[in-house]
Design an enzyme around this catalytic site. Structure first.
Site, PDB file in Angstrom:
ATOM      1  N   GLY A 213       2.363   6.813   1.750  1.00 22.81           N
ATOM      2  CA  GLY A 213       3.333   6.078   0.956  1.00 22.81           C
ATOM      3  C   GLY A 213       3.506   4.642   1.400  1.00 22.81           C
TER       4      GLY A 213
ATOM      5  CG  HIS B  18       5.860   8.068  -2.026  1.00 27.38           C
ATOM      6  ND1 HIS B  18       6.538   7.100  -1.333  1.00 27.38           N
ATOM      7  CD2 HIS B  18       5.646   9.074  -1.149  1.00 27.38           C
ATOM      8  CE1 HIS B  18       6.750   7.491  -0.091  1.00 27.38           C
ATOM      9  NE2 HIS B  18       6.215   8.690   0.056  1.00 27.38           N
ATOM     10  CG  ASP B  19       7.109   3.998  -3.575  1.00 34.10           C
ATOM     11  OD1 ASP B  19       7.569   3.624  -4.668  1.00 34.10           O
ATOM     12  OD2 ASP B  19       7.595   4.944  -2.925  1.00 34.10           O
TER      13      ASP B  19
END
Length: 260
Positions: free
Chosen positions: A139, A121-122
């Site tokens: 992440g 994520h991200d």
């Protein structure tokens, strides 16, 4: 619909370009966008708010756009944006973002994501990156353009890897890596410059010499790592050295891998 295999499931709401191909047993969620020439080979799951850019090919058993593996994620609407002409090989996983990380996981253009690698994520992945088999990008990581990460390596959350850097196989990267850096060993050590990559890019001999001199200064100069970078900023005419200096002096959530 002639380019969608009868066994595939394309949910209502999905936006699929007429030139995209969806192979057998694929599942495409209702918030997915597939651009021109995108190909899902077979047994691919694309879910969430995911956009896949033109001419990208996704190979069997990849899962693209599922929710983050983050306990702080509470179901907020986030997305995954994948650029053009990427090759996403078998069993790759790429997750959407989180509200706390900006909400978007982003993949650039012309990347190669080899079998079994994970993009969390991200993460922000630049253009022409090569992520080798079984690599885990955690992440909030940032990989600038032309980065190569060797097989079975891991990149710790919030780490930045500068443009043109190369990470050797079976390496754990826990701190930021300067542009054009060469990192290897089980606990990653900045062990030089990516000279092979620089030569392949056609970088001039003068710039390579300037980079070597800058690396020696960062390694052996007086003062802290940041103080050495400040001195380089004042005394260089090489754009490549300035790129390293700007990277070092920019804001970061991690320390740096420094020359050993």
């Amino acid at each position: 619909m002639s380019r969608v295999h009868p066994s595939a499931v394309v949910e209502a709401g999905a936006r699929v370009d007429p030139t995209a191909r969806i192979g057998p047993f694929c599942v495409v969620g209702p918030e997915v966008t597939l651009g021109p020439g995108v190909e899902l080979r077979s047994h691919v799951v694309v879910s969430g708010r995911t956009t896949i850019g033109a001419e990208t090919v996704v190979f069997p058993f990849s899962v693209i756009g599922e929710i983050p593996q983050d306990l702080k994620f509470k179901g907020e609407s986030t997305e995954l944006v994948i650029g053009e002409r990427n090759r996403i090989r078998e069993h790759v996983t790429m997750n959407t973002g989180t509200e706390g990380g900006g909400g978007v996981t982003r993949i650039g253009d012309d990347g190669l994501f080899m079998a079994g690698c994970h993009i969390a994520h991200d993460a922000q992945i630049g253009n022409r990156c090569i992520i080798v088999n079984q690599v885990a990008i955690a992440g909030h990581c940032v990989l600038e353009d032309d980065v190569i990460v060797g097989g079975l390596s891991g990149v710790h959350q919030f780490v930045r890897i500068g443009r043109g850097a190369i990470i050797g196989a079976v390496t754990m990267v826990t701190n930021d890596v300067i542009p054009y850096g060469l990192v290897q060993a089980p606990r990653g050590v900045l062990d030089g410059l990516n000279l092979v990559g620089l030569k392949r890019r056609g970088v001039s001999r003068a710039d390579i010499s300037a980079l070597r001199a800058a690396f020696r200064e960062l390694s052996d100069g007086e003062g802290t790592f940041h103080q050495r970078a400040e001195r380089l900023k004042a005394g260089t005419e090489s754009d490549y050295v300035r790129e390293i200096v700007d990277f070092v002096l920019a804001g970061t959530d991690r320390h740096f891998l420094t020359p050993g």
